[in-house]
Design an enzyme around this catalytic site. Structure first.
Site, PDB file in Angstrom:
ATOM      1  N   HIS A  47      34.202  49.483  36.144  1.00 54.29           N
ATOM      2  CA  HIS A  47      34.806  48.403  36.915  1.00 54.29           C
ATOM      3  C   HIS A  47      36.167  48.061  36.331  1.00 54.29           C
ATOM      4  CE1 HIS A  47      32.564  46.391  33.675  1.00 54.29           C
ATOM      5  NE2 HIS A  47      33.358  45.341  33.831  1.00 54.29           N
TER       6      HIS A  47
ATOM      7  N   HIS B 110      39.190  44.955  36.366  1.00 54.64           N
ATOM      8  CA  HIS B 110      39.473  43.544  36.626  1.00 54.64           C
ATOM      9  C   HIS B 110      40.931  43.449  37.072  1.00 54.64           C
ATOM     10  CE1 HIS B 110      36.084  41.900  34.060  1.00 54.64           C
ATOM     11  NE2 HIS B 110      36.184  43.134  33.583  1.00 54.64           N
TER      12      HIS B 110
END
Length: 109
Positions: free
Chosen positions: A95, A97
């Site tokens: 992931h 950010h």
């Protein structure tokens, strides 16, 4: 099953920013700034080290779309991923950010 896989399957609700057949962008539940969005591939890849390069290219294009719709492009933002335990990765599903804007809780005068 990891928490992000549960989000992809709809088992955990999220505030979706943008979604397509391969990727999902949603608001972080514990934001550090006014804008704190997570971008994940829907298919599970444990980290940046194992995602196929052609999928990473597609993910980069998706991240650019997300950044384009957020209210941070003019002022700037951070794009962050952590890799592995020693790199600070807490959820072992790749992931990124996107973080920008004022800190959460900052008093405006």
């Amino acid at each position: 099953m990891c928490i992000f896989c549960k989000i992809v399957k709809g088992e955990i609700p999220n505030q979706t920013i943008l979604e397509d057949e391969k990727f999902l962008a949603f608001n972080d539940i514990n934001p550090t700034r006014k804008v704190h969005v997570l971008i994940i591939p829907k298919e599970h890849y444990a980290s940046f080290d194992v995602i196929p390069s052609h999928v990473m290219v597609e993910m980069t294009e998706f991240i650019q779309k997300v950044a384009g719709i957020l209210d941070v492009k003019q002022s700037g933002y951070r794009l962050i991923t952590n890799v592995g335990d020693d790199g600070g990765q807490e959820v072992h599903h790749l992931h990124f950010h996107i973080i920008g804007g004022e800190p959460v809780g900052r008093l405006v005068r």
